[in-house]
Design a protein around this motif. Structure first.
Motif, mmCIF file in Angstrom:
data_model
loop_
_atom_site.group_PDB
_atom_site.id
_atom_site.type_symbol
_atom_site.label_atom_id
_atom_site.label_comp_id
_atom_site.label_asym_id
_atom_site.label_seq_id
_atom_site.Cartn_x
_atom_site.Cartn_y
_atom_site.Cartn_z
ATOM 1 N N ARG A 169 13.420 14.519 12.730
ATOM 2 C CA ARG A 169 14.351 15.630 12.940
ATOM 3 C C ARG A 169 14.975 15.589 14.330
ATOM 4 N NH1 ARG A 169 11.849 21.193 10.250
ATOM 5 N NH2 ARG A 169 12.126 20.551 8.069
ATOM 6 N N LYS A 170 14.231 15.075 15.298
ATOM 7 C CA LYS A 170 14.756 14.985 16.659
ATOM 8 C C LYS A 170 15.633 13.759 16.873
ATOM 9 C CE LYS A 170 10.955 17.448 18.958
ATOM 10 N NZ LYS A 170 9.834 17.306 19.946
ATOM 11 N N GLY A 171 15.754 12.919 15.835
ATOM 12 C CA GLY A 171 16.559 11.718 15.961
ATOM 13 C C GLY A 171 15.865 10.580 16.668
ATOM 14 N N GLN A 172 14.523 10.645 16.731
ATOM 15 C CA GLN A 172 13.769 9.577 17.386
ATOM 16 C C GLN A 172 13.336 8.498 16.407
ATOM 17 O OE1 GLN A 172 10.903 12.486 19.164
ATOM 18 N NE2 GLN A 172 11.355 11.446 21.094
ATOM 19 N N TYR A 173 13.078 8.856 15.158
ATOM 20 C CA TYR A 173 12.674 7.910 14.130
ATOM 21 C C TYR A 173 13.719 7.879 13.022
ATOM 22 C CZ TYR A 173 7.901 7.753 16.085
ATOM 23 O OH TYR A 173 6.812 7.584 16.889
ATOM 24 N N PHE A 174 13.767 6.734 12.323
ATOM 25 C CA PHE A 174 14.750 6.545 11.260
ATOM 26 C C PHE A 174 14.057 5.916 10.048
ATOM 27 C CE2 PHE A 174 16.859 6.591 15.313
ATOM 28 C CZ PHE A 174 17.946 7.420 15.092
ATOM 29 N N PRO A 175 13.432 6.756 9.207
ATOM 30 C CA PRO A 175 12.697 6.230 8.053
ATOM 31 C C PRO A 175 13.574 5.353 7.155
ATOM 32 C CG PRO A 175 12.193 8.545 8.378
ATOM 33 C CD PRO A 175 13.332 8.219 9.305
ATOM 34 N N GLY A 176 13.042 4.180 6.822
ATOM 35 C CA GLY A 176 13.726 3.286 5.901
ATOM 36 C C GLY A 176 14.836 2.458 6.507
ATOM 37 N N VAL A 201 0.838 -1.200 0.000
ATOM 38 C CA VAL A 201 0.000 0.000 0.000
ATOM 39 C C VAL A 201 0.873 1.250 0.000
ATOM 40 C CG1 VAL A 201 -1.606 1.380 1.382
ATOM 41 C CG2 VAL A 201 -2.009 -1.068 1.085
ATOM 42 N N ALA A 202 1.828 1.298 0.930
ATOM 43 C CA ALA A 202 2.682 2.482 1.046
ATOM 44 C C ALA A 202 3.475 2.737 -0.229
ATOM 45 C CB ALA A 202 3.634 2.329 2.230
ATOM 46 N N ALA A 203 3.897 1.677 -0.888
ATOM 47 C CA ALA A 203 4.671 1.836 -2.131
ATOM 48 C C ALA A 203 3.851 2.488 -3.228
ATOM 49 C CB ALA A 203 5.189 0.477 -2.601
ATOM 50 N N HIS A 204 2.528 2.467 -3.084
ATOM 51 C CA HIS A 204 1.635 3.050 -4.101
ATOM 52 C C HIS A 204 0.919 4.296 -3.573
ATOM 53 C CE1 HIS A 204 1.901 -0.082 -7.249
ATOM 54 N NE2 HIS A 204 2.310 -0.816 -6.221
ATOM 55 N N ARG A 205 1.508 4.945 -2.568
ATOM 56 C CA ARG A 205 0.950 6.180 -2.044
ATOM 57 C C ARG A 205 2.020 7.267 -2.071
ATOM 58 N NH1 ARG A 205 -2.371 2.987 -2.663
ATOM 59 N NH2 ARG A 205 -4.228 2.519 -1.415
ATOM 60 N N LEU A 206 1.587 8.515 -2.104
ATOM 61 C CA LEU A 206 2.498 9.657 -2.109
ATOM 62 C C LEU A 206 2.555 10.292 -0.727
ATOM 63 C CD1 LEU A 206 1.457 11.389 -5.464
ATOM 64 C CD2 LEU A 206 3.434 9.914 -5.062
ATOM 65 N N ASN A 207 3.751 10.710 -0.351
ATOM 66 C CA ASN A 207 3.938 11.517 0.855
ATOM 67 C C ASN A 207 5.057 12.515 0.576
ATOM 68 O OD1 ASN A 207 3.818 12.582 3.406
ATOM 69 N ND2 ASN A 207 4.893 10.886 4.394
ATOM 70 N N ASP A 208 4.945 13.209 -0.560
ATOM 71 C CA ASP A 208 5.982 14.155 -0.976
ATOM 72 C C ASP A 208 6.291 15.156 0.135
ATOM 73 O OD1 ASP A 208 5.786 12.855 -3.348
ATOM 74 O OD2 ASP A 208 4.744 14.458 -4.419
ATOM 75 N N PRO A 209 7.553 15.513 0.341
ATOM 76 C CA PRO A 209 8.729 15.169 -0.462
ATOM 77 C C PRO A 209 9.426 13.898 -0.016
ATOM 78 C CG PRO A 209 9.363 16.749 1.189
ATOM 79 C CD PRO A 209 7.881 16.510 1.382
ATOM 80 N N TRP A 210 8.761 13.083 0.793
ATOM 81 C CA TRP A 210 9.364 11.856 1.294
ATOM 82 C C TRP A 210 8.763 10.653 0.574
ATOM 83 C CZ3 TRP A 210 6.686 15.187 4.840
ATOM 84 C CH2 TRP A 210 7.505 16.166 5.421
ATOM 85 N N GLU A 211 9.382 9.489 0.764
ATOM 86 C CA GLU A 211 8.854 8.241 0.233
ATOM 87 C C GLU A 211 7.935 7.605 1.270
ATOM 88 O OE1 GLU A 211 9.210 6.953 -2.689
ATOM 89 O OE2 GLU A 211 10.831 8.172 -3.548
ATOM 90 N N ALA A 212 6.695 7.349 0.886
ATOM 91 C CA ALA A 212 5.733 6.770 1.828
ATOM 92 C C ALA A 212 6.171 5.390 2.296
ATOM 93 C CB ALA A 212 4.352 6.706 1.188
ATOM 94 N N ILE A 213 6.914 4.650 1.478
ATOM 95 C CA ILE A 213 7.382 3.333 1.890
ATOM 96 C C ILE A 213 8.287 3.440 3.103
ATOM 97 C CG2 ILE A 213 9.405 3.316 0.383
ATOM 98 C CD1 ILE A 213 7.126 0.285 0.884
ATOM 99 N N ASP A 214 8.961 4.590 3.261
ATOM 100 C CA ASP A 214 9.883 4.794 4.381
ATOM 101 C C ASP A 214 9.230 5.507 5.563
ATOM 102 O OD1 ASP A 214 12.003 3.635 2.989
ATOM 103 O OD2 ASP A 214 12.644 5.540 2.122
ATOM 104 N N THR A 215 8.308 6.415 5.281
ATOM 105 C CA THR A 215 7.746 7.276 6.327
ATOM 106 C C THR A 215 6.316 6.934 6.714
ATOM 107 O OG1 THR A 215 6.912 8.865 4.703
ATOM 108 C CG2 THR A 215 9.159 9.217 5.533
ATOM 109 N N GLY A 216 5.636 6.125 5.897
ATOM 110 C CA GLY A 216 4.202 5.961 6.056
ATOM 111 C C GLY A 216 3.462 6.961 5.191
ATOM 112 N N THR A 217 2.162 6.811 5.111
ATOM 113 C CA THR A 217 1.342 7.625 4.223
ATOM 114 C C THR A 217 1.079 9.015 4.813
ATOM 115 O OG1 THR A 217 -0.574 6.518 5.188
ATOM 116 C CG2 THR A 217 0.247 5.663 3.085
ATOM 117 N N LYS A 218 0.596 9.919 3.970
ATOM 118 C CA LYS A 218 0.558 11.349 4.283
ATOM 119 C C LYS A 218 -0.175 11.685 5.584
ATOM 120 C CE LYS A 218 1.787 14.466 2.036
ATOM 121 N NZ LYS A 218 3.079 15.214 2.138
ATOM 122 N N ARG A 219 -1.433 11.318 5.695
ATOM 123 C CA ARG A 219 -2.212 11.718 6.870
ATOM 124 C C ARG A 219 -1.715 10.995 8.122
ATOM 125 N NH1 ARG A 219 -6.019 10.410 2.826
ATOM 126 N NH2 ARG A 219 -7.072 12.207 1.864
#
Length: 341
Positions: free
Chosen positions: A180-187, A150-168
């Motif tokens: 930004r705080k160093g708590q999460y590490f997308p991908g 699902v995430a691979a077929h969704r947009l979350n510009d300017p990031w990749e949804a596969i790494d960050t999750g979907t927009k909302r």
């Protein structure tokens, strides 16, 4: 309220799998270890399978591939059961792009890597056809992997949804701010950071959403931080992202003028979602303007100067930003076009 921590067999996740040296936009599984694999993976490297294209109850085609080691003949009944299962998941049009390979665990690991229980990439799910553990069903594994699809077929510009999750969902979960705080590490799929990978958190939340929708007992939440365990609002937004995906920014317009007497105009713009915001100023007046995008504490996020000026900013946790137009030389009217996520 967030779910309290649970204990799960260590065999579920030994995050030894890492991203390929050339990163690919795919992540791995949840309450057990999974891995990602690159587009370069050749079909010939997959084990021998029986191929099926059964229809779901809603008339959608699902491409199912069953291991020839596990199934001695083309078992259409099992293929249909898997197609019906995929059709029962909360999904969108991305289902039509899926190839699901249901294999023996040894075959899964020959493709996904030693110790992995599943992997996803290139619209392919590689997963066990049978329950890999007494407390983990094949369906739970596959549902998590379908969350990555699902995430691979969704947009979350300017990031990749596969790494960050979907927009909302990602906005509500504060993925940008916590990254930004160093708590999460997308991908991230390395041992030190996999637990705080929001892409994995999204896939796990998707699994729980489907288990609850189907009235099933939840598989344990173990491989990602409890900070990402979804509350009711997260479930609502996740389902919206699946069934009514965010596709593009919306555009607002504002107009005004500046002069020696009134050299500055400012506008508060609501920013309900994280993402990339763009602002452009156009004027026919003989004047030069400074255009600024400011955070709520008046930190500059982007600026430009000119008769016609454009700038951009990343919306990250702020639900409102200020756009300011300041006279540099001359005077006259202007019009703003504001593109916000």
């Amino acid at each position: 309220a967030r779910k309290p921590a649970t204990t799960l067999a260590a065999a579920y996740h030994s995050a030894s799998a890492t991203r390929p040296s050339t990163p690919t936009p795919f992540a791995g599984y949840s309450s057990f270890q999974d891995s990602s694999f690159a587009h370069a993976k050749k079909a010939a490297s997959l084990p021998p399978v029986w191929d099926f294209s059964p229809l779901t109850a809603t008339g959608e085609t699902v491409r199912v591939h069953l291991s020839k080691k596990l199934f001695l003949g083309p078992d259409t009944v099992v293929a249909q059961q898997w197609a019906d299962f995929f059709g029962s998941l909360i999904h969108g049009s991305e289902l039509a792009t899926l190839d699901a390979y249901l294999l023996t665990l040894r075959e899964v690991q020959s493709v996904c890597g030693t110790g992995a229980l599943a992997c996803y990439g290139g619209n392919q799910i590689i997963a066990p056809a049978q329950d890999p553990a007494v407390d983990l069903t094949a369906q739970a594994v596959v549902t998590h992997e379908y969350g990555h699809h699902v995430a691979a077929h969704r947009l979350n510009d300017p990031w990749e949804a596969i790494d960050t999750g979907t927009k909302r969902w990602a906005t509500y979960e504060g993925v940008c701010v916590k990254t930004r705080k160093g708590q999460y590490f997308p991908g991230a799929e390395d041992e030190d950071h996999y637990y705080f990978n929001p892409g994995e958190g999204f896939a796990e939340a998707y699994r729980v959403l489907n288990e609850r929708s189907a009235g099933l007992q939840e598989a344990p939440w173990d491989i990602v931080t409890n900070m990402l365990y979804p509350d009711d609002n997260a479930f609502v937004l996740l389902q919206q992202d699946v069934t009514a995906p965010w596709t593009k920014n919306t555009t607002l317009s504002r107009a005004g003028s500046v002069s020696k007497k009134t050299p500055l105009r400012s506008y508060v713009v609501s920013t309900p979602l994280d993402g990339s915001m763009k602002v452009s100023l156009r004027s026919s007046a003989k004047a030069t303007f400074r255009l600024d995008v400011l955070s709520p504490n008046l930190k500059s996020l982007g600026h430009a100067t000119g008769k016609n000026a454009a700038t951009s900013a990343i919306v990250c946790g702020d639900r409102g930003l200020q756009v300011r137009v300041t006279r540099v030389t001359g005077q006259g009217s202007f019009r703003l076009a504001i593109s916000r996520p």
